[in-house]
Design an enzyme around this catalytic site. Structure first.
Site, PDB file in Angstrom:
ATOM      1  N   LYS A   9       0.858  -1.188   0.000  1.00 50.51           N
ATOM      2  CA  LYS A   9       0.000   0.000   0.000  1.00 50.51           C
ATOM      3  C   LYS A   9       0.887   1.227   0.000  1.00 50.51           C
ATOM      4  O   LYS A   9       2.033   1.185   0.467  1.00 50.51           O
ATOM      5  CB  LYS A   9      -0.875   0.017   1.250  1.00 50.51           C
ATOM      6  CG  LYS A   9      -2.123   0.852   1.108  1.00 50.51           C
ATOM      7  CD  LYS A   9      -3.161   0.078   0.335  1.00 50.51           C
ATOM      8  CE  LYS A   9      -4.505   0.758   0.307  1.00 50.51           C
ATOM      9  NZ  LYS A   9      -5.571  -0.199  -0.027  1.00 50.51           N
TER      10      LYS A   9
HETATM   11  N1  GLU Z   1      -7.152   0.087  -3.238  1.00 53.58           N
HETATM   12  C1  GLU Z   1      -7.936  -1.060  -3.516  1.00 53.58           C
HETATM   13  C2  GLU Z   1      -8.015  -1.988  -2.315  1.00 53.58           C
HETATM   14  O1  GLU Z   1      -7.906  -1.547  -1.180  1.00 53.58           O
HETATM   15  C3  GLU Z   1      -7.509  -1.762  -4.792  1.00 53.58           C
HETATM   16  C4  GLU Z   1      -6.102  -2.271  -4.824  1.00 53.58           C
HETATM   17  C5  GLU Z   1      -5.662  -2.796  -6.185  1.00 53.58           C
HETATM   18  O2  GLU Z   1      -6.471  -2.852  -7.086  1.00 53.58           O
HETATM   19  O3  GLU Z   1      -4.487  -3.125  -6.307  1.00 53.58           O
HETATM   20  O4  GLU Z   1      -8.270  -3.145  -2.426  1.00 53.58           O
END
Ligand code: GLU
Length: 421
Positions: A107
């Site tokens: 993240k």
């Molecule tokens: N930000 C989204 C999540 O928390 C998507 C992450 C992604 O598609 O890599 O799952």
């Protein structure tokens, strides 16, 4: 548990420990999985429109690389901090493992409120942040995606920045891109679509007809507004919606289509000023405590806590956001018989279609939207069925069942690979 103090990383570790205890994980693998593998903090300058230079702080955390390249969004928010990003990265590891896509978790985040940036400041901030974390990124290494306050345009700038560095176009370095530069059909709606499918499946298991469900959604961004729209189309009655400007309630059911149109015509896509016959303004706190069947928190972490859990009236909670329920609240709600479809399952639709986008980009072969939606449904409903079965067989809450499945897969992959050197 009071010591968790709503620190999302301590909460994430506590959730992991619960699963590790039940799985009887050896202490060595437990120690590996309890902490992120890599963390990068960057402080970087951005030229503002008035000629001044401002320094911003951002993070990219890679929790575990055992099952493949790491995957996870980038958020822009004033409250971003390293512990939040660590927690979100760890949750991505479990989420990807739970739906069995070949990724580890990561993240990123920048401490910024994009409402106060012009579009060109936002572009410069994005391109510089992408450059700062570019040592980590690559289609075979780490593939970011949108999260809170980032969108397809921000992803396009990141793709372009990495491509400029390399001297050729690298579509698979990022997902959630606009469709005209290699994004996937269905990606924008994917997280909300997954939430809708999880409401549908949980209602089916609990023998609740869809047209009898009164739904409340906290958050009217990409996830909340899509979920509300799709559930409305399914025949459910969405009676409450909130965003950063407060709550909107209508016992007869809100006009979701009108509210979505309203946000597209107003600043920062907010509902401020929305009014219609029968619609009552309420506070964000009141919204969570409305009399309803399904509550969908689709905003920030730590919204359902020991302070309001006893007043929540919903019989079912489907977590569109990451980490909306604290462990204290989880326990109170579980004891009260509330069914909670946990975040790592309920909001996995986004990363599932991100995986499809990455595969399409690597193969340069693009799918029809129906194929994307069908495959998404098969994967997320399959994961739901597995989690439901474990929960029933072992008499566990859905969250614990989901963690058992996910943590076991990640532990197995890491143990199989062994410790280098
Ligand atoms: N930000 C989204 C999540 O928390 C998507 C992450 C992604 O598609 O890599 O799952």
């Amino acid at each position: 548990m009071a010591s968790l103090q709503r620190n999302p990383f301590l909460i994430a570790q506590h959730q992991f420990d619960t699963a590790a205890d039940l799985l009887d994980l050896p202490s060595s693998i437990r120690a590996v999985l309890r902490v992120p593998q890599r963390e990068l903090t960057v402080n970087f300058p951005v030229k503002m429109d008035n000629g001044s230079v401002k320094v911003f702080t951002g993070y990219r955390v890679q929790h575990n690389l055992g099952r493949g390249p790491v995957k996870g969004g980038i958020r822009y928010h004033p409250d971003v901090d390293i512990n939040e990003v660590r927690a979100l990265a760890m949750w991505m590891t479990w989420k990807c493992a739970l739906v069995n896509i070949p990724y580890g978790g990561a993240k990123g985040g920048v401490i910024v409120d994009p409402k106060f940036l012009s579009i060109s400041e936002l572009e410069r901030l994005t391109r510089r942040f992408a450059t700062e974390i570019s040592v980590l990124l690559g289609p075979e290494k780490d593939i970011p995606a949108p999260d809170m306050n980032t969108n397809a345009q921000v992803m396009a700038w990141i793709m372009d920045t990495i491509s400029m560095h390399r001297g050729y176009t690298v579509p698979a370095v990022i997902t959630g891109k606009p469709v005209n530069i290699g994004g996937s059909l269905g990606r924008v709606e994917a997280t909300g679509r997954g939430v809708m499918l999880m409401v549908r499946e949980a209602a089916r298991r609990l023998n609740r007809p869809l047209d009898s469900l009164r739904i409340v959604v906290q958050g009217f961004g990409n996830v909340g507004s899509t979920a509300a729209h799709l559930l409305d189309q399914l025949g459910c009655k969405v009676v409450g919606i909130s965003d950063a400007t407060g709550g909107y309630y209508c016992g007869r059911g809100l006009d979701i289509a009108a509210m979505r149109t309203f946000t597209t015509q107003h600043s920062f896509r907010l509902l401020e000023g929305y009014d219609a016959p029968g619609v009552e303004r309420i506070s964000g706190t009141e919204l969570l405590e409305l009399d309803c069947d399904v509550l969908i928190p689709a905003a920030l972490e730590n919204q359902i806590t020991d302070l309001n859990a006893l007043r929540i009236q919903a019989r079912m909670i489907v977590e569109g956001a990451n980490g909306p329920t604290t462990p204290e609240a989880d326990q109170i709600l579980t004891e009260r018989g509330v069914t909670i479809v946990p975040d790592i399952l309920a909001n996995a639709g986004g990363v599932i279609v991100s995986y499809f986008e990455w595969v399409q980009g690597l193969q340069e072969f693009f799918w029809h939207e129906e194929d994307v939606n069908d495959k998404l449904e098969r994967i997320i409903v399959g994961a739901f069925d597995q989690v439901w079965t474990i929960a029933e067989e072992r008499r566990l809450p859905l969250r614990t069942a989901a963690y058992l499945l996910a943590v076991e897969r990640v532990a197995e992959a890491n143990v199989t690979r062994g410790v280098y050197p």
